[in-house]
Design an enzyme around this catalytic site. Structure first.
Site, PDB file in Angstrom:
ATOM      1  N   HIS A   1      -8.465  -1.503   5.687  1.00 14.40           N
ATOM      2  CA  HIS A   1      -8.760  -2.815   6.253  1.00 14.40           C
ATOM      3  C   HIS A   1      -9.245  -3.743   5.138  1.00 14.40           C
ATOM      4  CE1 HIS A   1      -9.769  -5.728   9.298  1.00 14.40           C
ATOM      5  NE2 HIS A   1     -10.925  -5.903   8.688  1.00 14.40           N
TER       6      HIS A   1
ATOM      7  N   LEU B   1      -3.659   1.852  18.091  1.00 12.98           N
ATOM      8  CA  LEU B   1      -3.281   3.195  18.547  1.00 12.98           C
ATOM      9  C   LEU B   1      -3.965   3.536  19.870  1.00 12.98           C
ATOM     10  CD1 LEU B   1      -3.442   5.351  15.280  1.00 12.98           C
ATOM     11  CD2 LEU B   1      -1.776   3.623  15.968  1.00 12.98           C
TER      12      LEU B   1
ATOM     13  N   ASN C   1       0.838  -1.215   0.000  1.00 12.90           N
ATOM     14  CA  ASN C   1       0.000   0.000   0.000  1.00 12.90           C
ATOM     15  C   ASN C   1       0.867   1.257   0.000  1.00 12.90           C
ATOM     16  OD1 ASN C   1      -3.065  -0.460   0.152  1.00 12.90           O
ATOM     17  ND2 ASN C   1      -2.252  -2.028   1.526  1.00 12.90           N
TER      18      ASN C   1
ATOM     19  N   MET D   1       0.944  -2.732  12.439  1.00 13.97           N
ATOM     20  CA  MET D   1       0.371  -3.775  13.289  1.00 13.97           C
ATOM     21  C   MET D   1       0.394  -3.404  14.776  1.00 13.97           C
ATOM     22  SD  MET D   1      -0.688  -5.810  11.076  1.00 13.97           S
ATOM     23  CE  MET D   1      -1.108  -7.286  11.987  1.00 13.97           C
ATOM     24  N   ARG D   2      -0.109  -2.212  15.078  1.00 13.71           N
ATOM     25  CA  ARG D   2      -0.265  -1.822  16.474  1.00 13.71           C
ATOM     26  C   ARG D   2      -1.608  -1.116  16.606  1.00 13.71           C
ATOM     27  NH1 ARG D   2       4.373  -1.116  19.918  1.00 13.71           N
ATOM     28  NH2 ARG D   2       3.039   0.343  21.050  1.00 13.71           N
TER      29      ARG D   2
ATOM     30  N   ARG E   1       2.052   1.416  25.818  1.00 12.86           N
ATOM     31  CA  ARG E   1       1.543   1.770  24.483  1.00 12.86           C
ATOM     32  C   ARG E   1       1.427   3.288  24.347  1.00 12.86           C
ATOM     33  NH1 ARG E   1      -3.697  -0.630  24.449  1.00 12.86           N
ATOM     34  NH2 ARG E   1      -3.931   0.287  22.393  1.00 12.86           N
TER      35      ARG E   1
ATOM     36  N   ASN F   1      -6.909   4.492   7.952  1.00  8.08           N
ATOM     37  CA  ASN F   1      -6.460   3.099   7.948  1.00  8.08           C
ATOM     38  C   ASN F   1      -7.120   2.375   6.777  1.00  8.08           C
ATOM     39  OD1 ASN F   1      -5.228   0.678   8.960  1.00  8.08           O
ATOM     40  ND2 ASN F   1      -7.212   0.077   9.801  1.00  8.08           N
TER      41      ASN F   1
ATOM     42  N   GLU G   1      -7.259  -2.470  -2.802  1.00  4.41           N
ATOM     43  CA  GLU G   1      -6.672  -1.581  -1.792  1.00  4.41           C
ATOM     44  C   GLU G   1      -5.768  -0.556  -2.447  1.00  4.41           C
ATOM     45  OE1 GLU G   1      -4.901  -3.348   1.696  1.00  4.41           O
ATOM     46  OE2 GLU G   1      -6.130  -5.138   1.521  1.00  4.41           O
TER      47      GLU G   1
HETATM   48  C1  GRF Z   1      -3.256  -4.894   3.941  1.00  8.39           C
HETATM   49  O1  GRF Z   1      -4.009  -6.041   3.640  1.00  8.39           O
HETATM   50  C2  GRF Z   1      -4.085  -3.917   4.722  1.00  8.39           C
HETATM   51  O2  GRF Z   1      -5.445  -3.956   4.391  1.00  8.39           O
HETATM   52  C3  GRF Z   1      -3.886  -4.373   6.141  1.00  8.39           C
HETATM   53  O3  GRF Z   1      -2.542  -4.789   6.195  1.00  8.39           O
HETATM   54  C4  GRF Z   1      -2.112  -5.185   4.899  1.00  8.39           C
HETATM   55  C5  GRF Z   1      -0.899  -4.390   4.580  1.00  8.39           C
HETATM   56  O4  GRF Z   1      -0.269  -4.828   3.413  1.00  8.39           O
HETATM   57  N1  GRF Z   1      -4.198  -3.310   7.067  1.00  8.39           N
HETATM   58  P1  GRF Z   1       0.950  -4.037   2.818  1.00  8.39           P
HETATM   59  O5  GRF Z   1       2.025  -3.981   3.893  1.00  8.39           O
HETATM   60  O6  GRF Z   1       0.490  -2.668   2.420  1.00  8.39           O
HETATM   61  O7  GRF Z   1       1.409  -4.845   1.635  1.00  8.39           O
END
Ligand code: GRF
Length: 218
Positions: A109, A93, A14, A90-91, A65, A107, A174
């Site tokens: 998802h 907030l 992304n 991966m945290r 945190r 974000n 995405e």
């Molecule tokens: C994606 O699937 C996003 O929706 C989720 O984490 C993943 C991140 O992928 N939140 P990348 O690191 O952008 O390849």
């Protein structure tokens, strides 16, 4: 032109889509800093390749945190970030970060929220047997994947899908909707009214529907 801070933990596809949209002059933004909690994230390499400043803040940097998020806020302010973009960060907030950038954190998802929030969204969608899933870009509030929804993209879920095949199909979407959501924000076209995000000046499509499986016979 809007100043972004992109927070990552993993492969950063992304992040790459955002970089590509900026470089293609489709997205009027600049990535002032990429912050990673994971020193080994491939996203860090992607940022370096494009000469974007990187700040690695390992999870061990702070005892709580809140203290961790205070460090992140300090870095974001130092780089004069206006919009915080979570791209596979991966945290969860805390209020200290959310309050520093109210409705200025996005974000993405990999599901159609509010279905399948949290981890393993694609596996949960396959296991549940839904016929459609997708991706959601939303503003971040104090809940997990609960903030006001900006844009969603829908993909079909097929009978022979696995977590991996569905994830791949969703990821492709995405990469389209995340840069677009940031563009809408940069253009001042997003208005948050309670839970609803009104997107100004977009075309409406009426009387359309999707079926999966399609009722068109073979
Ligand atoms: C994606 O699937 C996003 O929706 C989720 O984490 C993943 C991140 O992928 N939140 P990348 O690191 O952008 O390849």
């Amino acid at each position: 032109m809007i100043n972004l801070g992109v927070l990552v933990s993993g492969s950063g596809t992304n992040l790459q889509a955002i970089i590509d949209a900026i470089e293609a002059k489709k997205l009027p933004a600049n990535i002032n800093v990429v912050i990673s909690n994971n020193p080994n994230a491939y996203a860090v390499q992607r940022a370096k390749i494009h000469n974007i400043p990187v700040e690695v803040i390992p999870n061990s940097s702070a005892a709580t945190r809140e203290a961790y998020d205070n460090i992140v806020v300090e870095v974001l302010k130092r780089y004069t970030v206006e919009l915080v973009v979570l791209a596979g960060f991966m945290r969860v907030l805390t209020q200290s970060l959310i309050n520093a950038f109210p409705m200025h954190i996005m974000n993405i998802h990999p599901a159609l929220l509010p279905s399948f929030h949290g981890l393993h969204a694609q596996k949960n969608a396959v296991d549940y047997g839904v016929k459609f899933s997708g991706a959601t870009v939303h503003f971040v509030d104090e809940g997990i994947d609960t903030g006001p929804i900006i844009i969603q993209a829908v993909v079909p879920v097929y009978d022979d899908d696995t977590e991996e095949t569905l994830a791949k199909r969703i990821l492709k979407e995405e990469h389209k909707i995340y840069p677009y959501a940031i563009q809408l924000f940069a253009e001042g076209r997003l208005e948050v009214k309670g839970r609803r995000v009104v997107v100004k000046d977009t075309a409406k499509t009426e009387n359309t529907f999707l079926e999966n499986p399609s009722s068109n016979q073979k």
